[in-house]
Design an enzyme around this catalytic site. Structure first.
Site, PDB file in Angstrom:
ATOM      1  N   ASP A  35       0.850  -1.193   0.000  1.00 55.66           N
ATOM      2  CA  ASP A  35       0.000   0.000   0.000  1.00 55.66           C
ATOM      3  C   ASP A  35       0.888   1.247   0.000  1.00 55.66           C
ATOM      4  O   ASP A  35       1.890   1.319   0.715  1.00 55.66           O
ATOM      5  CB  ASP A  35      -0.917  -0.005   1.231  1.00 55.66           C
ATOM      6  N   ILE A  36       0.506   2.236  -0.794  1.00 51.36           N
ATOM      7  CA  ILE A  36       1.316   3.455  -0.931  1.00 51.36           C
ATOM      8  C   ILE A  36       1.272   4.298   0.347  1.00 51.36           C
ATOM      9  O   ILE A  36       2.207   5.071   0.604  1.00 51.36           O
ATOM     10  CB  ILE A  36       0.852   4.246  -2.184  1.00 51.36           C
ATOM     11  N   ASN A  90     -12.821  -3.206   2.816  1.00 50.60           N
ATOM     12  CA  ASN A  90     -13.787  -2.113   2.846  1.00 50.60           C
ATOM     13  C   ASN A  90     -14.729  -2.273   1.656  1.00 50.60           C
ATOM     14  O   ASN A  90     -14.280  -2.560   0.537  1.00 50.60           O
ATOM     15  CB  ASN A  90     -13.061  -0.766   2.767  1.00 50.60           C
ATOM     16  N   GLY A  96     -15.463   3.388   3.736  1.00 48.85           N
ATOM     17  CA  GLY A  96     -14.068   3.759   3.535  1.00 48.85           C
ATOM     18  C   GLY A  96     -13.435   3.225   2.271  1.00 48.85           C
ATOM     19  O   GLY A  96     -12.237   3.432   2.048  1.00 48.85           O
ATOM     20  N   GLN A  97     -14.219   2.547   1.411  1.00 50.38           N
ATOM     21  CA  GLN A  97     -13.619   2.065   0.168  1.00 50.38           C
ATOM     22  C   GLN A  97     -13.371   3.242  -0.767  1.00 50.38           C
ATOM     23  O   GLN A  97     -14.246   4.092  -0.968  1.00 50.38           O
ATOM     24  CB  GLN A  97     -14.544   1.040  -0.513  1.00 50.38           C
ATOM     25  N   HIS A 103     -10.149  -5.782  -3.160  1.00 56.70           N
ATOM     26  CA  HIS A 103      -8.796  -5.930  -2.617  1.00 56.70           C
ATOM     27  C   HIS A 103      -8.867  -6.260  -1.135  1.00 56.70           C
ATOM     28  O   HIS A 103      -9.711  -5.738  -0.409  1.00 56.70           O
ATOM     29  CB  HIS A 103      -7.945  -4.674  -2.830  1.00 56.70           C
ATOM     30  N   HIS A 105      -6.817  -5.887   2.341  1.00 61.83           N
ATOM     31  CA  HIS A 105      -5.708  -5.258   3.059  1.00 61.83           C
ATOM     32  C   HIS A 105      -5.150  -6.317   4.012  1.00 61.83           C
ATOM     33  O   HIS A 105      -5.873  -6.785   4.906  1.00 61.83           O
ATOM     34  CB  HIS A 105      -6.195  -4.090   3.921  1.00 61.83           C
TER      35      HIS A 105
END
Ligand code: 5GP
Ligand code: ZN
Length: 117
Positions: A35-36, A90, A96-97, A103, A105
């Protein structure tokens, strides 16, 4: 809702290699990358190669890929943090998506977001 790659989808573009990411692992059905904006010591996103907007849609459309995604999340967590991890999906902007390509997390080590409950 289609599984056809969406040229406007960030994660389809990462899967295609059009946008760079720190790739952790690739399988027949999944791509995993960091994750960035990590929210834990280890924060890896595991995405299906097919485009589905969220995990429920993926489960309905393609159970085999859904199971492959869960198995890959577990394998990555075993390698990266010894198998103790939090898995978050999410679903919907109210939850919060922000990227509408399914995906997982994978969060491990010190996690900087509160536990539910
Ligand atoms: P969501 O909020 O949809 O559950 O998760 C999307 C995640 O994608 C966020 O944690 C966000 O930090 C991450 N993200 C957004 N843009 C990029 C990007 O360009 N590269 C990577 N590696 N992660 C991204
Ligand atoms: Zn996509």
């Amino acid at each position: 809702m289609s599984s056809t790659p969406d040229p406007d989808c960030l994660f389809c573009r990462i899967v295609a290699g059009d946008i760079p990411a720190e790739i952790v692992a690739e399988t027949e059905h999944t791509v995993a990358f960091r994750d960035i904006f990590p929210q834990a010591d280890v924060h890896v996103l595991v995405v299906p190669r097919v485009h589905e907007p969220d995990i429920g849609s993926l489960a309905a459309a393609d159970p085999e890929v859904t199971v492959a995604l869960l198995a890959e999340a577990r394998r990555i967590a075993e390698v990266e943090v010894g198998g103790q991890y939090r898995l978050v999906f999410n679903t919907g902007s109210a939850a919060g998506q922000t990227v509408f390509h399914a995906h997982a997390h994978v969060l491990g080590g010190e996690i900087h977001v509160p536990l539910p409950g």
